[in-house]
Design a protein around this motif. Sequence first.
Motif, PDB file in Angstrom:
ATOM      1  N   ALA A 152      52.291  29.911  53.457  1.00  0.00           N
ATOM      2  CA  ALA A 152      51.740  29.811  54.809  1.00  0.00           C
ATOM      3  C   ALA A 152      51.437  28.363  55.177  1.00  0.00           C
ATOM      4  O   ALA A 152      51.659  27.935  56.318  1.00  0.00           O
ATOM      5  N   ARG A 153      50.925  27.603  54.212  1.00  0.00           N
ATOM      6  CA  ARG A 153      50.645  26.193  54.459  1.00  0.00           C
ATOM      7  C   ARG A 153      51.935  25.385  54.658  1.00  0.00           C
ATOM      8  O   ARG A 153      51.900  24.275  55.193  1.00  0.00           O
ATOM      9  N   SER A 154      53.052  25.952  54.240  1.00  0.00           N
ATOM     10  CA  SER A 154      54.352  25.329  54.486  1.00  0.00           C
ATOM     11  C   SER A 154      55.004  25.888  55.749  1.00  0.00           C
ATOM     12  O   SER A 154      56.202  25.724  55.964  1.00  0.00           O
ATOM     13  N   ARG A 155      54.203  26.596  56.534  1.00  0.00           N
ATOM     14  CA  ARG A 155      54.603  27.126  57.848  1.00  0.00           C
ATOM     15  C   ARG A 155      55.669  28.207  57.728  1.00  0.00           C
ATOM     16  O   ARG A 155      56.531  28.352  58.589  1.00  0.00           O
ATOM     17  N   ARG A 156      55.573  28.969  56.655  1.00  0.00           N
ATOM     18  CA  ARG A 156      56.471  30.106  56.477  1.00  0.00           C
ATOM     19  C   ARG A 156      55.821  31.376  57.008  1.00  0.00           C
ATOM     20  O   ARG A 156      54.598  31.543  56.929  1.00  0.00           O
ATOM     21  N   ASP A 157      56.656  32.271  57.520  1.00  0.00           N
ATOM     22  CA  ASP A 157      56.192  33.585  57.954  1.00  0.00           C
ATOM     23  C   ASP A 157      56.085  34.451  56.704  1.00  0.00           C
ATOM     24  O   ASP A 157      57.092  34.879  56.140  1.00  0.00           O
ATOM     25  N   VAL A 158      54.859  34.681  56.242  1.00  0.00           N
ATOM     26  CA  VAL A 158      54.649  35.385  54.981  1.00  0.00           C
ATOM     27  C   VAL A 158      53.676  36.536  55.178  1.00  0.00           C
ATOM     28  O   VAL A 158      52.671  36.419  55.890  1.00  0.00           O
ATOM     29  N   VAL A 159      53.992  37.662  54.549  1.00  0.00           N
ATOM     30  CA  VAL A 159      53.155  38.864  54.608  1.00  0.00           C
ATOM     31  C   VAL A 159      52.872  39.334  53.190  1.00  0.00           C
ATOM     32  O   VAL A 159      53.764  39.335  52.340  1.00  0.00           O
ATOM     33  N   VAL A 160      51.619  39.732  52.952  1.00  0.00           N
ATOM     34  CA  VAL A 160      51.214  40.312  51.675  1.00  0.00           C
ATOM     35  C   VAL A 160      50.977  41.799  51.874  1.00  0.00           C
ATOM     36  O   VAL A 160      50.200  42.202  52.756  1.00  0.00           O
ATOM     37  N   LEU A 161      51.641  42.620  51.077  1.00  0.00           N
ATOM     38  CA  LEU A 161      51.389  44.064  51.076  1.00  0.00           C
ATOM     39  C   LEU A 161      50.425  44.372  49.935  1.00  0.00           C
ATOM     40  O   LEU A 161      50.682  44.001  48.794  1.00  0.00           O
ATOM     41  N   ASP A 162      49.337  45.066  50.245  1.00  0.00           N
ATOM     42  CA  ASP A 162      48.316  45.292  49.223  1.00  0.00           C
ATOM     43  C   ASP A 162      47.659  46.648  49.416  1.00  0.00           C
ATOM     44  O   ASP A 162      47.495  47.119  50.550  1.00  0.00           O
ATOM     45  N   THR A 163      47.264  47.266  48.297  1.00  0.00           N
ATOM     46  CA  THR A 163      46.582  48.555  48.343  1.00  0.00           C
ATOM     47  C   THR A 163      45.087  48.435  48.079  1.00  0.00           C
ATOM     48  O   THR A 163      44.370  49.432  48.106  1.00  0.00           O
ATOM     49  N   GLY A 164      44.613  47.216  47.778  1.00  0.00           N
ATOM     50  CA  GLY A 164      43.184  47.013  47.564  1.00  0.00           C
ATOM     51  C   GLY A 164      42.664  47.595  46.273  1.00  0.00           C
ATOM     52  O   GLY A 164      41.516  48.054  46.203  1.00  0.00           O
ATOM     53  N   GLU A 165      43.485  47.573  45.201  1.00  0.00           N
ATOM     54  CA  GLU A 165      43.071  48.121  43.906  1.00  0.00           C
ATOM     55  C   GLU A 165      43.286  47.086  42.803  1.00  0.00           C
ATOM     56  O   GLU A 165      44.141  47.254  41.929  1.00  0.00           O
ATOM     57  N   PRO A 166      42.516  46.004  42.797  1.00  0.00           N
ATOM     58  CA  PRO A 166      42.712  44.971  41.770  1.00  0.00           C
ATOM     59  C   PRO A 166      42.326  45.471  40.388  1.00  0.00           C
ATOM     60  O   PRO A 166      41.410  46.285  40.231  1.00  0.00           O
ATOM     61  N   ARG A 167      43.017  44.961  39.385  1.00  0.00           N
ATOM     62  CA  ARG A 167      42.774  45.365  37.998  1.00  0.00           C
ATOM     63  C   ARG A 167      41.334  45.100  37.577  1.00  0.00           C
ATOM     64  O   ARG A 167      40.738  45.875  36.822  1.00  0.00           O
ATOM     65  N   ASN A 168      40.757  43.993  38.042  1.00  0.00           N
ATOM     66  CA  ASN A 168      39.423  43.598  37.572  1.00  0.00           C
ATOM     67  C   ASN A 168      38.291  44.100  38.454  1.00  0.00           C
ATOM     68  O   ASN A 168      37.160  43.629  38.333  1.00  0.00           O
ATOM     69  N   ALA A 169      38.572  45.064  39.322  1.00  0.00           N
ATOM     70  CA  ALA A 169      37.537  45.567  40.229  1.00  0.00           C
ATOM     71  C   ALA A 169      36.267  46.047  39.527  1.00  0.00           C
ATOM     72  O   ALA A 169      35.160  45.838  40.029  1.00  0.00           O
ATOM     73  N   PRO A 170      36.353  46.699  38.338  1.00  0.00           N
ATOM     74  CA  PRO A 170      35.114  47.163  37.700  1.00  0.00           C
ATOM     75  C   PRO A 170      34.218  46.051  37.170  1.00  0.00           C
ATOM     76  O   PRO A 170      33.034  46.287  36.892  1.00  0.00           O
ATOM     77  N   ALA A 171      34.752  44.849  37.002  1.00  0.00           N
ATOM     78  CA  ALA A 171      33.967  43.757  36.420  1.00  0.00           C
ATOM     79  C   ALA A 171      32.920  43.239  37.405  1.00  0.00           C
ATOM     80  O   ALA A 171      33.120  43.267  38.617  1.00  0.00           O
ATOM     81  N   GLU A 172      31.804  42.773  36.857  1.00  0.00           N
ATOM     82  CA  GLU A 172      30.745  42.233  37.711  1.00  0.00           C
ATOM     83  C   GLU A 172      31.112  40.868  38.273  1.00  0.00           C
ATOM     84  O   GLU A 172      30.697  40.508  39.370  1.00  0.00           O
ATOM     85  N   GLY A 173      31.866  40.084  37.510  1.00  0.00           N
ATOM     86  CA  GLY A 173      32.197  38.745  37.976  1.00  0.00           C
ATOM     87  C   GLY A 173      33.432  38.199  37.289  1.00  0.00           C
ATOM     88  O   GLY A 173      33.846  38.671  36.235  1.00  0.00           O
ATOM     89  N   VAL A 174      34.021  37.200  37.918  1.00  0.00           N
ATOM     90  CA  VAL A 174      35.173  36.490  37.365  1.00  0.00           C
ATOM     91  C   VAL A 174      34.661  35.316  36.537  1.00  0.00           C
ATOM     92  O   VAL A 174      33.756  34.594  36.968  1.00  0.00           O
ATOM     93  N   HIS A 175      35.232  35.126  35.351  1.00  0.00           N
ATOM     94  CA  HIS A 175      34.777  34.036  34.484  1.00  0.00           C
ATOM     95  C   HIS A 175      35.951  33.149  34.060  1.00  0.00           C
ATOM     96  O   HIS A 175      37.117  33.526  34.203  1.00  0.00           O
ATOM     97  N   THR A 176      35.607  31.969  33.562  1.00  0.00           N
ATOM     98  CA  THR A 176      36.557  30.919  33.155  1.00  0.00           C
ATOM     99  C   THR A 176      37.502  30.535  34.288  1.00  0.00           C
ATOM    100  O   THR A 176      38.641  30.153  34.046  1.00  0.00           O
ATOM    101  N   PHE A 177      37.032  30.634  35.510  1.00  0.00           N
ATOM    102  CA  PHE A 177      37.766  30.140  36.691  1.00  0.00           C
ATOM    103  C   PHE A 177      36.911  29.007  37.247  1.00  0.00           C
ATOM    104  O   PHE A 177      35.908  29.240  37.908  1.00  0.00           O
ATOM    105  N   LEU A 178      37.300  27.785  36.943  1.00  0.00           N
ATOM    106  CA  LEU A 178      36.478  26.619  37.235  1.00  0.00           C
ATOM    107  C   LEU A 178      36.020  26.603  38.696  1.00  0.00           C
ATOM    108  O   LEU A 178      36.822  26.699  39.619  1.00  0.00           O
ATOM    109  N   GLY A 179      34.714  26.495  38.882  1.00  0.00           N
ATOM    110  CA  GLY A 179      34.152  26.446  40.225  1.00  0.00           C
ATOM    111  C   GLY A 179      33.900  27.801  40.843  1.00  0.00           C
ATOM    112  O   GLY A 179      33.322  27.888  41.931  1.00  0.00           O
ATOM    113  N   HIS A 180      34.341  28.886  40.174  1.00  0.00           N
ATOM    114  CA  HIS A 180      34.162  30.234  40.716  1.00  0.00           C
ATOM    115  C   HIS A 180      33.505  31.170  39.709  1.00  0.00           C
ATOM    116  O   HIS A 180      33.585  32.388  39.849  1.00  0.00           O
TER     117      HIS A 180
END
Length: 320
Positions: A31-59
């Motif tokens: 998108a930042r390269s000005r491409r027409d892009v679409v994401v198809l998603d069902t809203g079921e991430p693998r890590n949904a049961p976890a309380e938080g994301v770890h070892t992701f610097l700054g997050h």
Amino acid sequence: MTTAPASSPTRVDALVVGGGAAGLSAATVLARSRRDVVVLDTGEPRNAPAEGVHTFLGHDGVPPLELLARGRAELESYGGRVVEAEAVGGHLADDRVVVECADGSVWAARHLVVTSGAVDVLPNVPGLERQWGRGVVHCPYCHGWEVRDRRVVVLATSPAALHQAGLFGQLTDDLTVLVHDPSAVDEAGRERLEALGVTVVDGPASALVECDGVLTGVETPTGVVRAEAVAVASVVEARSAVLESLGVPVVDLEMFGRVAARHVEVDPMGRTSVPRVWAAGNVADPMSQVVMAAAAGTRVGAMVNAELVTEDQERRLAAR
């Protein structure tokens, strides 16, 4: 998140199947390269049961769904779109990849990026799925700090348990290996664990024990093994329906003498064996943490844009 358009096929530069860290990262680069892009998603991430994301610097500690909400907002700020739809199949048509969805919508993209992720298949022990991501963990780098100095039971379902016991033994001195499958720990392994001060208990595990929803132990034929956390090795299965329909093979990944995962193979840039079809994140690398999946998605997004640039240039030159 919007719904799929009523008319189809809808043509875009790039289509991303899967709206996790890898997919949103790939789409944002495009998108930042000005491409027409679409994401198809069902809203079921693998890590949904976890309380938080770890070892992701700054997050560190950000709830998974909050991280994805931030990612969607960033993508949409650059003109990218996230559509609520389940991709179920696809085929090649000339210079496009056509993807069909469960709701009947059809998308045609110059390039397809599949970041549909994976699911964790757990041993058939009552309570494991219910406690998954809370009292039941699998990755010491994702959840190990949170169970430090607690009473941890490693559920030994394969020889991988010895490796897992070593990793969690770095985090707590109160460690027990419960032999759920007799083939998981041989006599030499048992002697090694006991010499290291690890308690070994014969199973199998019949159920987890809870009090007010909090894990307190693991039930066995000879009694209950007290536990504040259970570590178990899942089998990571790629969500690969779209890739398989396009002819991308799914292969086994073996570790410690057992099949630890099933995934698709890609080259270092994320290309699959099928032209115009790319993959990133857990569907290709089942052991990736969130930060790794995001990085892989960023790389694939850049490579897809580079391919599109070359195609556009060739078309303009041919037109002259």
